[in-house]
Design a protein around this motif. Structure first.
Motif, PDB file in Angstrom:
ATOM      1  N   LYS A  84       0.827  -1.219   0.000  1.00 18.77           N
ATOM      2  CA  LYS A  84       0.000   0.000   0.000  1.00 18.77           C
ATOM      3  C   LYS A  84       0.858   1.265   0.000  1.00 18.77           C
ATOM      4  O   LYS A  84       0.526   2.240  -0.682  1.00 18.77           O
ATOM      5  CB  LYS A  84      -0.939   0.018   1.213  1.00 18.77           C
ATOM      6  N   ILE A  87       2.472   1.862  -3.537  1.00 20.20           N
ATOM      7  CA  ILE A  87       1.485   2.401  -4.483  1.00 20.20           C
ATOM      8  C   ILE A  87       1.268   3.883  -4.230  1.00 20.20           C
ATOM      9  O   ILE A  87       1.294   4.703  -5.154  1.00 20.20           O
ATOM     10  CB  ILE A  87       0.153   1.618  -4.386  1.00 20.20           C
ATOM     11  N   LYS A  88       1.092   4.261  -2.965  1.00 25.74           N
ATOM     12  CA  LYS A  88       0.832   5.661  -2.632  1.00 25.74           C
ATOM     13  C   LYS A  88       2.045   6.542  -2.936  1.00 25.74           C
ATOM     14  O   LYS A  88       1.892   7.661  -3.441  1.00 25.74           O
ATOM     15  CB  LYS A  88       0.442   5.780  -1.161  1.00 25.74           C
ATOM     16  N   LYS A  91       2.249   7.076  -6.666  1.00 26.51           N
ATOM     17  CA  LYS A  91       1.175   7.983  -7.130  1.00 26.51           C
ATOM     18  C   LYS A  91       1.472   9.425  -6.728  1.00 26.51           C
ATOM     19  O   LYS A  91       1.244  10.354  -7.482  1.00 26.51           O
ATOM     20  CB  LYS A  91      -0.172   7.553  -6.556  1.00 26.51           C
ATOM     21  N   ASN A 104       9.192  -0.422 -10.935  1.00 31.73           N
ATOM     22  CA  ASN A 104       7.853  -0.509 -10.338  1.00 31.73           C
ATOM     23  C   ASN A 104       7.852  -1.154  -8.946  1.00 31.73           C
ATOM     24  O   ASN A 104       6.828  -1.596  -8.464  1.00 31.73           O
ATOM     25  CB  ASN A 104       6.890  -1.246 -11.268  1.00 31.73           C
TER      26      ASN A 104
END
Length: 147
Positions: A84, A87-88, A91, A104
């Motif tokens: 999590k 991903i944040k 972003k 990635n």
């Protein structure tokens, strides 16, 4: 017993010290990234029913001391925390993803975990005391005979 927590059918104290790093141990955990991680790690721990005891975000690694209920596995918790937050971060800071070596993946694959509990000598003394106490109680039953 005050250090123990309680769920409906279990009394527990499952404290862990966990350390993990960004990929290639890059020194990127500072400034706004550090603030984002500090907030999100605490939020994710609460979501999983865990209690943060200590959190120290260094520039190239994170130390976390956490109390985890027995129904949550450490591997599941780390998957959530690392997944999590990665991903944040990507972003919120897409420029980090531009580097070809990130691929990635923000965090390195592994982590280090250690339990925090009573020291071994205290446990041995407790077990020995229990054995002695049990023998004393058995002897008292024999001394008084059947009731």
């Amino acid at each position: 017993m005050s250090n123990f927590k309680k769920l409906s059918h279990v009394l527990y104290r499952c404290d862990y010290h966990i350390v993990w790093t960004p990929k290639y141990r890059f020194k990127v955990l500072s400034g706004l990234v550090k603030q984002l991680l500090d907030h999100d790690i605490v939020m994710l721990l609460e979501w999983q029913g865990c209690e943060k005891k200590e959190l120290n975000i260094q520039i190239d690694h994170i130390h976390l001391v956490v109390s985890v209920p027995p129904k949550v596995s450490i591997s599941k918790l780390m998957g959530i925390l690392k997944g999590k937050t990665a991903i944040k971060i990507f972003k919120s800071y897409p420029q980090l993803k531009q580097k070809p070596y990130w691929g990635n993946h923000f965090w390195s694959r592994g982590y280090c975990v250690d339990t925090i509990g009573l020291d071994e000598e205290k446990i041995r003394k407790y077990v020995q005391y229990q054995e002695k106490q049990e023998k004393v109680e058995e002897q008292q039953k024999l001394d008084f005979g059947p009731l």
